[in-house]
Write a protein that holds these residues in place. Structure first.
Motif, PDB file in Angstrom:
ATOM      1  N   ALA A 148      23.083 -22.039  37.516  1.00 42.04           N
ATOM      2  CA  ALA A 148      23.815 -22.965  38.299  1.00 42.04           C
ATOM      3  C   ALA A 148      23.383 -24.405  37.690  1.00 42.04           C
ATOM      4  O   ALA A 148      24.204 -25.204  37.798  1.00 42.04           O
ATOM      5  CB  ALA A 148      23.644 -22.781  39.584  1.00 42.04           C
ATOM      6  N   LEU A 149      21.969 -24.225  37.291  1.00 37.03           N
ATOM      7  CA  LEU A 149      21.644 -25.555  36.706  1.00 37.03           C
ATOM      8  C   LEU A 149      22.297 -25.972  35.428  1.00 37.03           C
ATOM      9  O   LEU A 149      22.721 -26.957  34.839  1.00 37.03           O
ATOM     10  CB  LEU A 149      19.863 -25.573  36.502  1.00 37.03           C
ATOM     11  N   LEU A 150      22.487 -24.893  34.481  1.00 37.64           N
ATOM     12  CA  LEU A 150      22.814 -25.247  33.194  1.00 37.64           C
ATOM     13  C   LEU A 150      24.489 -25.597  33.402  1.00 37.64           C
ATOM     14  O   LEU A 150      24.884 -26.314  32.380  1.00 37.64           O
ATOM     15  CB  LEU A 150      22.470 -23.917  32.195  1.00 37.64           C
ATOM     16  N   GLU A 151      24.986 -24.978  34.321  1.00 32.80           N
ATOM     17  CA  GLU A 151      26.297 -25.643  34.576  1.00 32.80           C
ATOM     18  C   GLU A 151      26.508 -27.240  34.958  1.00 32.80           C
ATOM     19  O   GLU A 151      27.564 -27.669  34.473  1.00 32.80           O
ATOM     20  CB  GLU A 151      26.954 -24.934  35.943  1.00 32.80           C
ATOM     21  N   GLN A 152      25.566 -27.676  35.510  1.00 34.23           N
ATOM     22  CA  GLN A 152      25.458 -28.942  35.757  1.00 34.23           C
ATOM     23  C   GLN A 152      24.976 -29.728  34.722  1.00 34.23           C
ATOM     24  O   GLN A 152      25.495 -30.948  34.514  1.00 34.23           O
ATOM     25  CB  GLN A 152      24.784 -29.352  37.042  1.00 34.23           C
ATOM     26  N   LYS A 153      24.088 -29.375  33.991  1.00 29.18           N
ATOM     27  CA  LYS A 153      23.465 -30.027  32.717  1.00 29.18           C
ATOM     28  C   LYS A 153      23.242 -28.785  31.514  1.00 29.18           C
ATOM     29  O   LYS A 153      22.304 -28.395  31.577  1.00 29.18           O
ATOM     30  CB  LYS A 153      22.334 -30.843  33.163  1.00 29.18           C
ATOM     31  N   PRO A 154      24.239 -28.810  30.568  1.00 36.08           N
ATOM     32  CA  PRO A 154      23.782 -27.927  29.698  1.00 36.08           C
ATOM     33  C   PRO A 154      22.748 -28.092  28.562  1.00 36.08           C
ATOM     34  O   PRO A 154      22.339 -27.081  28.062  1.00 36.08           O
ATOM     35  CB  PRO A 154      25.170 -27.931  28.775  1.00 36.08           C
ATOM     36  N   THR A 155      22.464 -29.206  28.763  1.00 33.57           N
ATOM     37  CA  THR A 155      21.166 -29.314  27.747  1.00 33.57           C
ATOM     38  C   THR A 155      19.662 -28.953  28.429  1.00 33.57           C
ATOM     39  O   THR A 155      18.783 -29.329  27.656  1.00 33.57           O
ATOM     40  CB  THR A 155      21.074 -30.996  27.332  1.00 33.57           C
ATOM     41  N   ILE A 156      19.717 -28.514  29.601  1.00 34.79           N
ATOM     42  CA  ILE A 156      18.399 -28.267  30.089  1.00 34.79           C
ATOM     43  C   ILE A 156      17.863 -27.053  29.198  1.00 34.79           C
ATOM     44  O   ILE A 156      18.651 -25.927  28.918  1.00 34.79           O
ATOM     45  CB  ILE A 156      18.379 -27.856  31.577  1.00 34.79           C
ATOM     46  N   GLY A 157      16.724 -27.014  28.698  1.00 35.68           N
ATOM     47  CA  GLY A 157      16.052 -25.966  28.245  1.00 35.68           C
ATOM     48  C   GLY A 157      15.385 -24.876  28.928  1.00 35.68           C
ATOM     49  O   GLY A 157      15.121 -25.331  30.099  1.00 35.68           O
ATOM     50  N   PHE A 158      15.718 -23.590  28.540  1.00 34.94           N
ATOM     51  CA  PHE A 158      15.328 -22.468  29.186  1.00 34.94           C
ATOM     52  C   PHE A 158      14.307 -21.924  28.472  1.00 34.94           C
ATOM     53  O   PHE A 158      14.567 -21.504  27.096  1.00 34.94           O
ATOM     54  CB  PHE A 158      16.433 -21.794  29.683  1.00 34.94           C
ATOM     55  N   SER A 159      12.994 -21.290  28.844  1.00 33.39           N
ATOM     56  CA  SER A 159      12.118 -20.504  27.981  1.00 33.39           C
ATOM     57  C   SER A 159      11.525 -19.652  29.188  1.00 33.39           C
ATOM     58  O   SER A 159      11.707 -19.851  30.239  1.00 33.39           O
ATOM     59  CB  SER A 159      11.165 -21.440  27.440  1.00 33.39           C
ATOM     60  N   PHE A 160      10.865 -18.586  28.539  1.00 34.38           N
ATOM     61  CA  PHE A 160      10.343 -17.782  29.285  1.00 34.38           C
ATOM     62  C   PHE A 160       8.896 -17.047  28.647  1.00 34.38           C
ATOM     63  O   PHE A 160       8.757 -17.319  27.387  1.00 34.38           O
ATOM     64  CB  PHE A 160      11.110 -16.358  29.516  1.00 34.38           C
ATOM     65  N   SER A 161       8.002 -16.544  29.340  1.00 33.04           N
ATOM     66  CA  SER A 161       6.791 -16.145  28.581  1.00 33.04           C
ATOM     67  C   SER A 161       6.644 -14.857  29.139  1.00 33.04           C
ATOM     68  O   SER A 161       6.772 -14.467  30.343  1.00 33.04           O
ATOM     69  CB  SER A 161       5.644 -17.132  28.861  1.00 33.04           C
ATOM     70  N   THR A 162       6.078 -13.747  28.441  1.00 25.50           N
ATOM     71  CA  THR A 162       5.541 -12.391  28.707  1.00 25.50           C
ATOM     72  C   THR A 162       4.480 -12.563  29.425  1.00 25.50           C
ATOM     73  O   THR A 162       3.686 -13.590  29.290  1.00 25.50           O
ATOM     74  CB  THR A 162       5.745 -11.568  27.464  1.00 25.50           C
ATOM     75  N   PRO A 163       4.188 -11.298  30.337  1.00 21.66           N
ATOM     76  CA  PRO A 163       2.748 -11.292  30.722  1.00 21.66           C
ATOM     77  C   PRO A 163       1.805 -11.487  29.696  1.00 21.66           C
ATOM     78  O   PRO A 163       0.534 -12.005  29.982  1.00 21.66           O
ATOM     79  CB  PRO A 163       2.714  -9.911  31.524  1.00 21.66           C
ATOM     80  N   GLU A 164       1.859 -10.872  28.516  1.00 20.17           N
ATOM     81  CA  GLU A 164       0.962 -10.860  27.335  1.00 20.17           C
ATOM     82  C   GLU A 164       0.293 -12.147  26.665  1.00 20.17           C
ATOM     83  O   GLU A 164      -0.410 -12.855  26.545  1.00 20.17           O
ATOM     84  CB  GLU A 164       1.215 -10.189  26.196  1.00 20.17           C
ATOM     85  N   GLU A 165       1.594 -13.139  26.826  1.00 22.81           N
ATOM     86  CA  GLU A 165       1.630 -14.462  26.360  1.00 22.81           C
ATOM     87  C   GLU A 165       0.741 -15.305  27.290  1.00 22.81           C
ATOM     88  O   GLU A 165       0.037 -16.288  26.995  1.00 22.81           O
ATOM     89  CB  GLU A 165       2.806 -15.041  26.219  1.00 22.81           C
ATOM     90  N   GLU A 166       1.040 -14.892  28.660  1.00 23.58           N
ATOM     91  CA  GLU A 166       0.348 -15.819  29.607  1.00 23.58           C
ATOM     92  C   GLU A 166      -1.080 -15.363  29.740  1.00 23.58           C
ATOM     93  O   GLU A 166      -2.144 -16.135  30.007  1.00 23.58           O
ATOM     94  CB  GLU A 166       1.176 -15.434  30.987  1.00 23.58           C
ATOM     95  N   GLU A 167      -1.369 -14.048  29.467  1.00 28.89           N
ATOM     96  CA  GLU A 167      -2.790 -13.743  29.561  1.00 28.89           C
ATOM     97  C   GLU A 167      -3.635 -14.304  28.038  1.00 28.89           C
ATOM     98  O   GLU A 167      -4.800 -14.711  28.476  1.00 28.89           O
ATOM     99  CB  GLU A 167      -3.195 -12.014  29.473  1.00 28.89           C
ATOM    100  N   GLU A 168      -2.799 -14.579  27.023  1.00 30.49           N
ATOM    101  CA  GLU A 168      -3.371 -15.008  25.948  1.00 30.49           C
ATOM    102  C   GLU A 168      -3.592 -16.628  26.245  1.00 30.49           C
ATOM    103  O   GLU A 168      -4.770 -17.043  25.964  1.00 30.49           O
ATOM    104  CB  GLU A 168      -2.648 -14.794  24.916  1.00 30.49           C
ATOM    105  N   PHE A 169      -2.967 -17.204  26.921  1.00 28.71           N
ATOM    106  CA  PHE A 169      -2.871 -18.619  27.120  1.00 28.71           C
ATOM    107  C   PHE A 169      -4.125 -18.698  28.271  1.00 28.71           C
ATOM    108  O   PHE A 169      -4.837 -19.737  27.987  1.00 28.71           O
ATOM    109  CB  PHE A 169      -1.741 -19.116  27.847  1.00 28.71           C
ATOM    110  N   LYS A 170      -4.293 -17.839  29.250  1.00 25.75           N
ATOM    111  CA  LYS A 170      -5.518 -18.000  30.058  1.00 25.75           C
ATOM    112  C   LYS A 170      -6.815 -17.917  29.243  1.00 25.75           C
ATOM    113  O   LYS A 170      -7.790 -18.430  29.704  1.00 25.75           O
ATOM    114  CB  LYS A 170      -5.328 -16.911  31.159  1.00 25.75           C
ATOM    115  N   LYS A 171      -6.816 -16.911  28.268  1.00 25.08           N
ATOM    116  CA  LYS A 171      -8.110 -16.914  27.577  1.00 25.08           C
ATOM    117  C   LYS A 171      -8.464 -18.302  26.780  1.00 25.08           C
ATOM    118  O   LYS A 171      -9.578 -18.582  26.347  1.00 25.08           O
ATOM    119  CB  LYS A 171      -7.973 -15.722  26.596  1.00 25.08           C
ATOM    120  N   LYS A 172      -7.497 -18.834  26.381  1.00 28.40           N
ATOM    121  CA  LYS A 172      -7.592 -20.137  25.351  1.00 28.40           C
ATOM    122  C   LYS A 172      -8.224 -21.141  26.403  1.00 28.40           C
ATOM    123  O   LYS A 172      -8.816 -21.687  26.881  1.00 28.40           O
ATOM    124  CB  LYS A 172      -6.511 -20.637  24.776  1.00 28.40           C
TER     125      LYS A 172
END
Length: 168
Positions: free
Chosen positions: A144-168
């Motif tokens: 619904a957001l992308l329909e209104q503004k297609p240039t909005i970036g979308f990303s996601f992070s996996t649980p492993e990436e989030e744990e790695e980020f917490k360690k740093k």
């Protein structure tokens, strides 16, 4: 004439929040009942004598507070939602409304480990809001957001990436 797009996404309240809302409503009801009981005693004891103005003000305020808080809690339970229109992301939390221009949204990020969806308003990811809706509606919300503004970036992070980020 262009049709107005308006998609609603209700808040997802946790069980703890629902318990607090229930306790709040019970306290409002108890406060109202206690105030009513004391007010009836006040009337029997001669509420129209000299110096009774303080008593009247007290009871009016107590009735107002208990009714207002109950109305606020009920409004939060009934009408709390996110609304996506053509130009705005509207956050409604009871009587409180907050509007964000869709043109100001920079990106959306899904934290799969924490199961949270965040909307960012700058590229440094310092201005954001967390979207609290049912997990099954995340994809629909992002679309619904992308329909209104297609240039909005979308990303996601996996649980492993989030744990790695917490360690740093």
């Amino acid at each position: 004439m262009k049709q107005t797009v308006c998609k609603k996404f209700p808040f997802r309240f946790t069980p703890v929040m629902l318990v607090f809302f229930s306790l709040g409503l019970m306290l409002c009801a108890a406060g109202f009942a206690l105030t009513l009981w004391r007010f009836l005693r006040f009337l029997k004891e001669g509420a129209f004598g000299s110096g009774a103005a303080y008593g009247w003000i007290q009871y009016i305020l107590l009735f107002f507070v208990s009714i207002f808080l109950a109305a606020l809690i009920i409004a939060m339970l009934i009408s709390s939602c996110y609304i996506i229109t053509e130009k705005h992301l509207v956050v409604r939390f009871g009587f409180i409304r907050q509007k964000f221009a869709i043109s100001g949204i920079y990106s959306v990020h899904l934290f799969k480990g924490m199961n949270k969806l965040a909307v960012y308003f700058d590229d440094f990811q310092t201005k954001y809001t967390v979207i609290v809706i049912k997990d099954q509606r995340y994809e629909e919300f992002v679309k619904a957001l992308l329909e209104q503004k297609p240039t909005i970036g979308f990303s996601f992070s996996t649980p492993e990436e989030e744990e790695e980020f917490k360690k740093k």
